[in-house]
Design a protein around this motif. Sequence first.
Motif, short mmCIF file in Angstrom:
data_model
loop_
_atom_site.label_atom_id
_atom_site.label_comp_id
_atom_site.label_asym_id
_atom_site.label_seq_id
_atom_site.Cartn_x
_atom_site.Cartn_y
_atom_site.Cartn_z
N GLU A 2 0.89 -0.89 0.36
CA GLU A 2 0.26 0.03 0.32
C GLU A 2 1.07 1.02 -0.10
O GLU A 2 1.75 1.88 0.19
CB GLU A 2 -0.95 -0.49 0.98
CG GLU A 2 -2.10 1.06 1.46
CD GLU A 2 -2.78 1.05 2.72
OE1 GLU A 2 -3.72 1.97 3.14
OE2 GLU A 2 -2.93 -0.14 2.52
N ASN A 3 0.59 2.21 -0.76
CA ASN A 3 1.30 3.24 -1.35
C ASN A 3 1.14 4.51 0.30
O ASN A 3 -0.54 5.07 0.04
CB ASN A 3 0.79 3.81 -2.21
CG ASN A 3 1.64 5.31 -2.75
OD1 ASN A 3 3.30 5.23 -1.83
ND2 ASN A 3 1.54 6.36 -2.88
N ILE A 4 1.49 4.67 1.04
CA ILE A 4 0.76 5.91 2.51
C ILE A 4 1.05 6.92 2.03
O ILE A 4 2.24 7.80 1.67
CB ILE A 4 1.47 5.27 3.76
CG1 ILE A 4 1.64 4.05 4.24
CG2 ILE A 4 1.16 6.13 4.61
CD1 ILE A 4 -0.01 3.10 4.16
N ASP A 5 0.59 7.14 1.42
CA ASP A 5 0.06 9.38 2.36
C ASP A 5 0.46 9.72 3.33
O ASP A 5 -0.31 9.56 4.53
CB ASP A 5 -0.70 9.80 1.79
CG ASP A 5 -0.87 11.08 1.54
OD1 ASP A 5 -0.18 11.63 1.86
OD2 ASP A 5 -2.15 12.12 1.06
N TRP A 6 1.69 9.95 4.15
CA TRP A 6 2.32 10.64 5.30
C TRP A 6 1.43 11.85 6.12
O TRP A 6 2.00 12.41 6.52
CB TRP A 6 3.39 10.19 5.51
CG TRP A 6 4.15 8.90 5.45
CD1 TRP A 6 4.44 8.45 4.36
CD2 TRP A 6 3.48 8.14 6.07
NE1 TRP A 6 4.92 6.89 4.23
CE2 TRP A 6 4.02 6.65 6.39
CE3 TRP A 6 2.73 7.53 7.51
CZ2 TRP A 6 4.19 5.15 6.43
CZ3 TRP A 6 2.59 6.34 8.05
CH2 TRP A 6 3.47 5.57 7.87
N VAL A 7 1.11 12.45 4.52
CA VAL A 7 0.30 13.38 5.16
C VAL A 7 -0.89 13.57 5.59
O VAL A 7 -1.72 14.04 6.70
CB VAL A 7 -0.44 14.50 4.14
CG1 VAL A 7 -0.94 15.62 4.57
CG2 VAL A 7 1.46 14.77 3.09
N THR A 8 -1.51 12.82 5.88
CA THR A 8 -3.39 11.71 5.48
C THR A 8 -2.86 11.38 6.32
O THR A 8 -4.37 10.96 7.47
CB THR A 8 -4.20 12.53 4.50
OG1 THR A 8 -3.75 10.92 3.96
CG2 THR A 8 -4.49 13.05 3.78
N THR A 9 -1.31 10.40 7.44
CA THR A 9 -2.05 9.53 7.93
C THR A 9 -1.11 9.24 8.71
O THR A 9 -0.19 9.31 8.72
CB THR A 9 -1.61 7.88 7.22
OG1 THR A 9 -2.66 7.77 5.82
CG2 THR A 9 -1.57 6.79 7.52
N ALA A 23 -2.09 0.95 6.24
CA ALA A 23 -2.42 2.76 6.89
C ALA A 23 -3.80 2.12 8.09
O ALA A 23 -4.43 1.37 8.32
CB ALA A 23 -3.14 3.46 6.68
N ARG A 88 4.92 10.59 12.61
CA ARG A 88 3.72 9.73 12.37
C ARG A 88 5.01 8.15 13.40
O ARG A 88 5.66 8.22 13.36
CB ARG A 88 5.11 9.60 11.19
CG ARG A 88 4.19 10.88 10.38
CD ARG A 88 2.09 11.01 10.24
NE ARG A 88 2.53 11.75 9.52
CZ ARG A 88 1.16 13.34 9.77
NH1 ARG A 88 1.94 13.31 11.59
NH2 ARG A 88 0.88 13.67 9.25
N LEU A 110 12.10 10.93 3.97
CA LEU A 110 10.74 11.55 4.15
C LEU A 110 10.96 12.66 5.46
O LEU A 110 11.45 12.76 5.56
CB LEU A 110 9.82 10.34 4.59
CG LEU A 110 9.51 9.67 3.88
CD1 LEU A 110 8.72 8.51 4.27
CD2 LEU A 110 9.02 9.93 2.11
#
Length: 252
Positions: A2-9, A23, A88, A110
């Motif tokens: 899964e490609n994690i969007d760390w801005v929203t996750t 996530a 995070r 990141l």
Amino acid sequence: MENIDWVTTPAAIWRRHRAGLRAIRRLDPVQWENLKGIDRQKHALARNTERFLAGEPSNNVLLWGARGTGKSSLIKALLNRYQGDGLRMIEVDKDDLVNLPEIVDDLCDLRFRFVIFCDDLSFDVGESGYKALKSVLEGSLELPPENVRVFATSNRRHLMPEFMSDNLRGERHDGELHPAEAIEEQLSLADRFGLQLSFYAFSQDVYLQAIDALFPDFPDRETLHREAIQFATSRGVRNGRTAQQFFRHFSV
């Protein structure tokens, strides 16, 4: 994977069968201010985390001690408190620590600050996952990344099993006691956690503070406390987990 969007996750968990991160969709909502009786540990953990988020020198953290005393809850509350500041978290099971170097490799570049969370960490004889953990804690030829720290909880102070026979293998030279190699191995892993916070079973006063926090509007404190003490006595232990179980049992 899964490609994690760390801005929203704010958090993810490593799934071995998928060989990737997933996530976390429903975070535990436990709040920092609701954790009672562990103010010393909260202060030390908050200070270390704030230094980490500010890019200042900070330590990997080991929370060790009696079961049910708030170790895991404190880590969860930490994320809820600091995710808006760029914290995070990635939860990695003990059995998946062999994958830890690969997980960390994907985080180095990141902009977020990552805590690798290992809950209920300990190792038995013959397990080798601690070797991967050691390399992430202190690096090998390559330094560990500045934006990653490991926060672990354990019931064991030294994370490794300790046997009487290990002590008997120690040697004495010129009046000095030299621990056996097994003991040195046990201590070397825990020593890599620069901040170690101990947790102990609650006194009755602290236990009742936790009860009061869970029942802020209950009118009859005397009855509440009597029932809570009886419940803890039947369980044989006073701690935050017992208080939560009493809340689920007694609340109407």
